[in-house]
Write an enzyme that holds these catalytic residues in place. Structure first.
Site, PDB file in Angstrom:
ATOM      1  N   TRP A  12      -9.291   5.098   8.372  1.00 61.05           N
ATOM      2  CA  TRP A  12      -9.532   5.458   9.767  1.00 61.05           C
ATOM      3  C   TRP A  12      -9.288   4.216  10.610  1.00 61.05           C
ATOM      4  O   TRP A  12      -9.186   3.108  10.093  1.00 61.05           O
ATOM      5  CB  TRP A  12     -10.936   6.017   9.983  1.00 61.05           C
ATOM      6  CG  TRP A  12     -12.031   5.173   9.413  1.00 61.05           C
ATOM      7  CD1 TRP A  12     -12.576   4.044   9.964  1.00 61.05           C
ATOM      8  CD2 TRP A  12     -12.714   5.379   8.158  1.00 61.05           C
ATOM      9  NE1 TRP A  12     -13.558   3.540   9.133  1.00 61.05           N
ATOM     10  CE2 TRP A  12     -13.655   4.341   8.028  1.00 61.05           C
ATOM     11  CE3 TRP A  12     -12.621   6.351   7.150  1.00 61.05           C
ATOM     12  CZ2 TRP A  12     -14.499   4.238   6.917  1.00 61.05           C
ATOM     13  CZ3 TRP A  12     -13.458   6.233   6.046  1.00 61.05           C
ATOM     14  CH2 TRP A  12     -14.390   5.187   5.944  1.00 61.05           C
TER      15      TRP A  12
ATOM     16  N   ARG B 112     -11.926  -2.639   3.169  1.00 61.77           N
ATOM     17  CA  ARG B 112     -11.833  -2.393   1.732  1.00 61.77           C
ATOM     18  C   ARG B 112     -13.135  -2.010   1.035  1.00 61.77           C
ATOM     19  O   ARG B 112     -13.129  -1.727  -0.162  1.00 61.77           O
ATOM     20  CB  ARG B 112     -11.235  -3.633   1.047  1.00 61.77           C
ATOM     21  CG  ARG B 112      -9.755  -3.760   1.261  1.00 61.77           C
ATOM     22  CD  ARG B 112      -9.210  -5.015   0.607  1.00 61.77           C
ATOM     23  NE  ARG B 112      -9.341  -6.203   1.445  1.00 61.77           N
ATOM     24  CZ  ARG B 112      -9.128  -7.442   1.026  1.00 61.77           C
ATOM     25  NH1 ARG B 112      -8.839  -7.668  -0.239  1.00 61.77           N
ATOM     26  NH2 ARG B 112      -9.245  -8.463   1.855  1.00 61.77           N
TER      27      ARG B 112
ATOM     28  N   CYS C 209      -6.587  -6.316   4.737  1.00 59.60           N
ATOM     29  CA  CYS C 209      -7.377  -5.144   5.136  1.00 59.60           C
ATOM     30  C   CYS C 209      -8.858  -5.478   5.205  1.00 59.60           C
ATOM     31  O   CYS C 209      -9.454  -5.918   4.218  1.00 59.60           O
ATOM     32  CB  CYS C 209      -7.154  -4.002   4.144  1.00 59.60           C
ATOM     33  SG  CYS C 209      -8.168  -2.553   4.518  1.00 59.60           S
TER      34      CYS C 209
ATOM     35  N   GLU D 158      -7.355  -2.017  16.947  1.00 64.57           N
ATOM     36  CA  GLU D 158      -5.942  -1.773  16.634  1.00 64.57           C
ATOM     37  C   GLU D 158      -5.268  -1.062  17.800  1.00 64.57           C
ATOM     38  O   GLU D 158      -4.126  -1.344  18.156  1.00 64.57           O
ATOM     39  CB  GLU D 158      -5.821  -0.895  15.383  1.00 64.57           C
ATOM     40  CG  GLU D 158      -6.378  -1.537  14.141  1.00 64.57           C
ATOM     41  CD  GLU D 158      -6.175  -0.644  12.934  1.00 64.57           C
ATOM     42  OE1 GLU D 158      -5.122  -0.758  12.291  1.00 64.57           O
ATOM     43  OE2 GLU D 158      -7.066   0.184  12.644  1.00 64.57           O
TER      44      GLU D 158
HETATM   45  N1  ARG Z   1      -2.516  -1.168  13.092  1.00 58.27           N
HETATM   46  C1  ARG Z   1      -1.886   0.081  12.782  1.00 58.27           C
HETATM   47  C2  ARG Z   1      -1.863   0.974  14.013  1.00 58.27           C
HETATM   48  O1  ARG Z   1      -2.359   0.602  15.039  1.00 58.27           O
HETATM   49  C3  ARG Z   1      -2.593   0.806  11.654  1.00 58.27           C
HETATM   50  C4  ARG Z   1      -2.731   0.032  10.376  1.00 58.27           C
HETATM   51  C5  ARG Z   1      -3.712   0.676   9.415  1.00 58.27           C
HETATM   52  N2  ARG Z   1      -5.028   0.728   9.986  1.00 58.27           N
HETATM   53  C6  ARG Z   1      -6.104   1.296   9.416  1.00 58.27           C
HETATM   54  N3  ARG Z   1      -7.217   1.304  10.084  1.00 58.27           N
HETATM   55  N4  ARG Z   1      -6.061   1.852   8.215  1.00 58.27           N
HETATM   56  O2  ARG Z   1      -1.390   2.080  13.981  1.00 58.27           O
END
Ligand code: ARG
Length: 378
Positions: free
Chosen positions: A226, A56, A53, A231
């Site tokens: 968030w 953090r 992560c 991602e």
């Molecule tokens: N990578 C995942 C997604 O696209 C989420 C993982 C957690 N990500 C976060 N920013 N807390 O849905």
């Protein structure tokens, strides 16, 4: 308990006293019960220890909702809806975890089969192609087998919660639409982008990882941070195994897709990511970019060092999936390690799917490997 008292969290007594109490309880019942303070500290440190992560820095601010006495699947579903509403904050997203009952000897706790509370269905068509998110074909089939009628049939049908309890087995619960905050994607300079009809949910709530604290396992402990834009913009929409949007975006941009060397994929990726950050900002939904988050992460590593702690970090997950070398996290090595408390990945016994999906670069996916609240490239 050493960690808890050592970091000044124990208000009264000592680690040794508390351990004596715990030993007696374990001898009696085969397990023990965390105090509310131990649970809160444990959930926060589990985040701190999540070596994949990048988010953090704010581990101390995790809001912990103690729902260990909520046992019926319907009540768990209702609490999950509340989690979504509270954590979503109408766009002011707050890192939050809701902890349901732990496993006890002979009495497994409840669990979610969903990898996240909000996920889009992936319907496998007869010709093998997928409508929706190919990541979620397993859970979609599971829901259909358990009586789900299916959604309206878009690429973004929200799956029902699939909750299993020892007493009642698997039960399904639809999420009310008002609990599902979503952002429609548009682009600051390409008017055609909105016409692609892309959207994404605002809050990623990981729901299929075990929270492990002091030997106690909480199988239903959904948590969220968030989003970091990559991602969604790089992985969820860019991966060929996911929404596979690069060819579509490139053709709208009139790029030369006949040659890999024109870097059409790279250019399409950047614009997809621009669209994600722009759209979330415009909708007033909290999101972060990979440059900002990389800087924050290095601040976090420094703070951990100052506190005399090592910060276990998995380089291959921390470096973002685009522009890696343009972020500071790329240019160094990190401590490795697998500390507890932590969030542990588990395999879905029904779909056989690893949740969250294993990192493609992983040579030997450890079924028990630690996983982050902010697992950024998952
Ligand atoms: N990578 C995942 C997604 O696209 C989420 C993982 C957690 N990500 C976060 N920013 N807390 O849905």
């Amino acid at each position: 308990m050493d960690l808890f008292y050592g970091e000044g969290e124990g208000r009264d007594g000592s680690a040794a006293q508390r351990m004596a109490e715990i030993r007696a309880e374990v001898a009696d019942t085969g397990t023990y019960t965390h105090t509310a303070a131990e649970l809160t500290f444990g959930a926060r440190v589990a985040w701190r220890n999540s070596n994949r992560c990048i988010g953090r820095l704010y581990w101390r601010s995790l809001r912990v909702r103690d729902r260990r006495s909520t046992r019926d699947a319907a009540d768990i579903a209702a609490e999950s809806v509340k989690h979504l509403t509270e954590a979503g904050g109408g766009g002011r997203i707050r890192p939050t975890i809701t902890v349901f009952a732990p496993d006890r000897p002979g009495a497994p706790g409840p669990r979610f089969h969903n990898e996240q509370l909000i996920r889009y269905a992936g319907y496998t068509r007869p010709d093998g192609s997928v409508l929706g998110d190919p990541l979620n074909t397993g859970i979609t089939e599971l829901a259909l087998r358990h009586g789900w009628r299916g959604g309206p049939g878009t690429r973004f049908d929200v799956l029902p919660l699939v909750i299993e309890t020892q007493r009642d087995g698997i039960e399904l619960f639809e999420l009310p639409p008002e609990a599902v905050l979503e952002v429609e994607l548009s682009h600051p300079r390409y008017p055609w982008f909105a016409g692609l009809g892309l959207r994404w949910h605002a809050v990623p709530v990981i729901s299929a990882m075990d929270l492990e604290i002091g030997g106690v396992r909480y199988p239903a402990a959904p948590f969220n941070g968030w989003y970091m834009g990559t991602e969604i913009g790089a992985r969820n929409f860019g991966d060929t195994e996911r929404y596979d949007m690069l060819p579509v975006v490139a053709s709208k941009m009139a790029l030369d897709t006949s040659s890999d060397a024109s870097l059409w994929r790279d250019r399409a990726l950047v614009e997809l990511n621009v669209a994600v950050l722009h759209s979330f900002a415009r909708a007033g939904v909290k999101i972060t970019d990979h440059h900002t988050e990389a800087k924050r992460f290095l601040t976090h590593v420094e703070r951990e060092e100052e506190a005399g702690r090592s910060c276990p970090t998995d380089w291959s997950w921390i470096v973002p999936p685009i522009s890696g070398s343009a972020t500071l996290v790329f240019h160094r090595y990190y401590d490795e390690g697998d500390l507890r408390p932590n969030y542990l990945r588990r395999e879905c016994p029904v779909t056989g799917q690893q949740h969250p999906a294993a990192h493609p670069a992983e040579d030997h996916p450890a079924p028990d490997g630690p996983q982050p609240p902010g697992g950024i490239t998952g």
